[in-house]
Scaffold this motif. Structure first.
Motif, PDB file in Angstrom:
ATOM      1  N   MET A 169       0.828  -1.204   0.000  1.00  0.00           N
ATOM      2  CA  MET A 169       0.000   0.000   0.000  1.00  0.00           C
ATOM      3  C   MET A 169       0.863   1.256   0.000  1.00  0.00           C
ATOM      4  N   GLU A 170       1.952   1.247   0.779  1.00  0.00           N
ATOM      5  CA  GLU A 170       2.823   2.415   0.835  1.00  0.00           C
ATOM      6  C   GLU A 170       3.510   2.665  -0.499  1.00  0.00           C
ATOM      7  N   GLN A 171       3.815   1.604  -1.248  1.00  0.00           N
ATOM      8  CA  GLN A 171       4.364   1.802  -2.594  1.00  0.00           C
ATOM      9  C   GLN A 171       3.364   2.535  -3.478  1.00  0.00           C
ATOM     10  N   VAL A 172       2.098   2.158  -3.370  1.00  0.00           N
ATOM     11  CA  VAL A 172       1.054   2.820  -4.159  1.00  0.00           C
ATOM     12  C   VAL A 172       0.889   4.275  -3.715  1.00  0.00           C
ATOM     13  N   PHE A 173       0.845   4.499  -2.395  1.00  0.00           N
ATOM     14  CA  PHE A 173       0.697   5.856  -1.877  1.00  0.00           C
ATOM     15  C   PHE A 173       1.857   6.738  -2.327  1.00  0.00           C
ATOM     16  N   ALA A 174       3.072   6.183  -2.322  1.00  0.00           N
ATOM     17  CA  ALA A 174       4.239   6.952  -2.741  1.00  0.00           C
ATOM     18  C   ALA A 174       4.171   7.263  -4.230  1.00  0.00           C
ATOM     19  N   ALA A 175       3.798   6.267  -5.034  1.00  0.00           N
ATOM     20  CA  ALA A 175       3.743   6.470  -6.487  1.00  0.00           C
ATOM     21  C   ALA A 175       2.698   7.509  -6.882  1.00  0.00           C
ATOM     22  N   THR A 176       1.601   7.562  -6.150  1.00  0.00           N
ATOM     23  CA  THR A 176       0.539   8.518  -6.467  1.00  0.00           C
ATOM     24  C   THR A 176       0.744   9.877  -5.809  1.00  0.00           C
ATOM     25  N   GLY A 177       1.736   9.978  -4.926  1.00  0.00           N
ATOM     26  CA  GLY A 177       1.991  11.247  -4.255  1.00  0.00           C
ATOM     27  C   GLY A 177       1.223  11.426  -2.965  1.00  0.00           C
ATOM     28  N   LEU A 178       0.341  10.484  -2.616  1.00  0.00           N
ATOM     29  CA  LEU A 178      -0.480  10.641  -1.417  1.00  0.00           C
ATOM     30  C   LEU A 178       0.353  10.601  -0.134  1.00  0.00           C
ATOM     31  N   SER A 179       1.507   9.923  -0.184  1.00  0.00           N
ATOM     32  CA  SER A 179       2.325   9.823   1.024  1.00  0.00           C
ATOM     33  C   SER A 179       2.893  11.169   1.449  1.00  0.00           C
ATOM     34  N   VAL A 180       2.958  12.129   0.531  1.00  0.00           N
ATOM     35  CA  VAL A 180       3.441  13.462   0.889  1.00  0.00           C
ATOM     36  C   VAL A 180       2.501  14.112   1.903  1.00  0.00           C
ATOM     37  N   PHE A 181       1.212  13.861   1.742  1.00  0.00           N
ATOM     38  CA  PHE A 181       0.214  14.471   2.617  1.00  0.00           C
ATOM     39  C   PHE A 181      -0.015  13.668   3.887  1.00  0.00           C
ATOM     40  N   ARG A 182       0.255  12.364   3.807  1.00  0.00           N
ATOM     41  CA  ARG A 182       0.061  11.512   4.976  1.00  0.00           C
ATOM     42  C   ARG A 182       1.183  10.478   5.036  1.00  0.00           C
TER      43      ARG A 182
ATOM     44  N   GLN B 174       8.610  15.726  13.847  1.00  0.00           N
ATOM     45  CA  GLN B 174       9.256  15.958  15.131  1.00  0.00           C
ATOM     46  C   GLN B 174      10.716  16.392  15.033  1.00  0.00           C
ATOM     47  N   TYR B 175      11.265  16.430  13.816  1.00  0.00           N
ATOM     48  CA  TYR B 175      12.653  16.831  13.663  1.00  0.00           C
ATOM     49  C   TYR B 175      12.751  18.306  13.262  1.00  0.00           C
ATOM     50  N   ARG B 176      13.960  18.756  12.986  1.00  0.00           N
ATOM     51  CA  ARG B 176      14.154  20.105  12.466  1.00  0.00           C
ATOM     52  C   ARG B 176      13.487  20.210  11.092  1.00  0.00           C
ATOM     53  N   PRO B 177      13.056  21.425  10.668  1.00  0.00           N
ATOM     54  CA  PRO B 177      12.294  21.556   9.414  1.00  0.00           C
ATOM     55  C   PRO B 177      12.978  20.932   8.209  1.00  0.00           C
ATOM     56  N   GLU B 178      14.289  21.137   8.060  1.00  0.00           N
ATOM     57  CA  GLU B 178      14.978  20.583   6.886  1.00  0.00           C
ATOM     58  C   GLU B 178      15.030  19.062   6.928  1.00  0.00           C
ATOM     59  N   ILE B 179      15.106  18.501   8.143  1.00  0.00           N
ATOM     60  CA  ILE B 179      15.104  17.045   8.271  1.00  0.00           C
ATOM     61  C   ILE B 179      13.710  16.500   7.985  1.00  0.00           C
ATOM     62  N   ASN B 180      12.676  17.194   8.441  1.00  0.00           N
ATOM     63  CA  ASN B 180      11.303  16.771   8.144  1.00  0.00           C
ATOM     64  C   ASN B 180      11.053  16.728   6.644  1.00  0.00           C
ATOM     65  N   ARG B 181      11.532  17.750   5.929  1.00  0.00           N
ATOM     66  CA  ARG B 181      11.344  17.784   4.468  1.00  0.00           C
ATOM     67  C   ARG B 181      12.061  16.610   3.807  1.00  0.00           C
ATOM     68  N   SER B 182      13.296  16.362   4.238  1.00  0.00           N
ATOM     69  CA  SER B 182      14.078  15.279   3.655  1.00  0.00           C
ATOM     70  C   SER B 182      13.447  13.925   3.955  1.00  0.00           C
ATOM     71  N   PHE B 183      12.934  13.777   5.159  1.00  0.00           N
ATOM     72  CA  PHE B 183      12.281  12.539   5.578  1.00  0.00           C
ATOM     73  C   PHE B 183      11.045  12.277   4.708  1.00  0.00           C
ATOM     74  N   THR B 184      10.223  13.319   4.510  1.00  0.00           N
ATOM     75  CA  THR B 184       9.010  13.171   3.705  1.00  0.00           C
ATOM     76  C   THR B 184       9.342  12.792   2.275  1.00  0.00           C
ATOM     77  N   ALA B 185      10.367  13.429   1.705  1.00  0.00           N
ATOM     78  CA  ALA B 185      10.767  13.121   0.334  1.00  0.00           C
ATOM     79  C   ALA B 185      11.281  11.684   0.215  1.00  0.00           C
ATOM     80  N   PHE B 186      11.990  11.220   1.217  1.00  0.00           N
ATOM     81  CA  PHE B 186      12.489   9.843   1.234  1.00  0.00           C
ATOM     82  C   PHE B 186      11.333   8.850   1.190  1.00  0.00           C
ATOM     83  N   LEU B 187      10.315   9.095   2.000  1.00  0.00           N
ATOM     84  CA  LEU B 187       9.169   8.193   2.063  1.00  0.00           C
ATOM     85  C   LEU B 187       8.291   8.274   0.818  1.00  0.00           C
ATOM     86  N   ALA B 188       8.447   9.342   0.035  1.00  0.00           N
ATOM     87  CA  ALA B 188       7.624   9.528  -1.165  1.00  0.00           C
ATOM     88  C   ALA B 188       8.153   8.762  -2.369  1.00  0.00           C
ATOM     89  N   HIS B 189       9.248   8.039  -2.212  1.00  0.00           N
ATOM     90  CA  HIS B 189       9.806   7.227  -3.300  1.00  0.00           C
ATOM     91  C   HIS B 189       9.240   5.807  -3.227  1.00  0.00           C
TER      92      HIS B 189
END
Length: 319
Positions: free
Chosen positions: A166-179, A187-202
């Motif tokens: 399911m997470e592969q599908v969410f990432a491919a469709t872009g939905l993981s960016v929002f959730r 919970q991390y510093r802003p730049e780390i949060n952004r990097s973390f979100t982008a990592f999970l969006a692959h």
């Protein structure tokens, strides 16, 4: 389009912020290295399944000034080149290569979270001469492969497979960016949060995690570790806390110099994602290693002690 932009921006920021270690075969491994001039020791950090090395950010910030660190993304994660033949032995070779390249002759702590906890302990136990220069191994809410194998074809196993698909599908469709599946509270510093979100969006992140999950069921049980061991357990987990504590307690028996520590109020993710919890784990990494087995001594919390006592009872019932 939001998913595509997030992935592209995250890749550029990651390339600007972190190093790319070139291996003898030409493949690349994304690393973050900090070895200060005054460093007297270092820690090599291995991530959990599906997690980026940014997961260690609070912990690295809490390490003392004389302790450096090396953290990295395994092949297939982040900017690291995918490797379809990746397994235990190639991973041991990578850990040794990172030690030789960045840590040199410094005393080193091997620390890993979740599946990374198993990896560092297996490396120290099974790879020739790997324990040389290792002051201790720290397994942080680590995977216990025997229990993982026992879960095969159960509802837990089926849900784990389904979730990663399911997470592969969410990432491919872009939905993981929002959730996003992890770091949902940013919970991390802003730049780390952004990097973390982008990592999970692959989608590749979750395909790699799915493969690691399957492979982990084939890994050998660890029975002996010839160096000090600290087992760190999250006190509050999804599911049966008592059973989880008992499973974690089994990890501590592989070394004659071991201790078992509970982090009050933490769960599998927050043990590193919440700053006070990460600082508590950092203190264990940087402190004196256990000099003798503490047996069934769970420290320092009364909550952890009660859970551990219940774990012993549950283990006897299961036996």
């Amino acid at each position: 389009m939001t998913g595509a932009v997030t992935r592209s921006t995250g890749k550029r920021e990651r390339a600007r912020r972190y190093l790319l270690h070139e291996r003898p075969d030409g493949s690349l491994v994304e690393v973050d290295v900090h070895i200060p001039p005054q460093a007297q020791r270092a820690v090599l950090l291995d991530n959990g399944m599906g997690a980026p090395h940014e997961y260690w950010d609070w912990l690295c910030g809490a390490l003392p000034a004389d302790m450096g660190y090396v953290r990295f993304n395994r092949p297939g994660y982040g900017l690291s080149t995918p490797d379809t033949t990746y397994g235990l032995e190639p991973h041991f070779e990578l850990l040794q290569e990172l030690r030789d390249t960045y840590i040199a002759d410094l005393p080193v702590v091997l620390a890993g979270h979740s599946l990374g906890g198993y990896f560092v302990a297996a490396y120290a136990a099974l790879h020739p001469d790997a324990a040389k220069g290792v002051t201790q191994v720290v397994m942080i809410d680590a995977t216990e492969v025997v229990s993982l194998r026992h879960s095969r074809r159960t509802d837990v196993d089926r849900w784990s497979h389904q979730r990663m698909l399911m997470e592969q599908v969410f990432a491919a469709t872009g939905l993981s960016v929002f959730r996003p599946a992890m770091n949902t509270n940013q919970q991390y510093r802003p730049e780390i949060n952004r990097s973390f979100t982008a990592f999970l969006a692959h989608p590749r992140t979750w395909a790699k995690a799915h493969r690691e999950y399957r492979d982990a069921m084939t890994y050998p049980e660890l029975t002996e570790l010839d160096c000090p061991l600290t087992v760190v357990t999250a006190e509050n987990n999804v599911g049966d806390n008592t059973l989880h504590a008992g499973i974690q307690a089994r990890l501590a028996v592989i070394s004659d110099r071991a201790r078992h520590h509970f982090v009050d109020g933490s769960d599998h993710e927050s043990i590193l994602a919440v700053r006070p919890h990460a600082a508590e784990v950092a203190k264990l990494i940087a402190g004196e290693p256990p000099s003798e087995s503490l047996g069934q001594s769970w420290q320092p919390s009364t909550t952890g002690s009660r859970i551990a006592e219940g774990a012993v009872e549950r283990e006897e019932e299961l036996a």
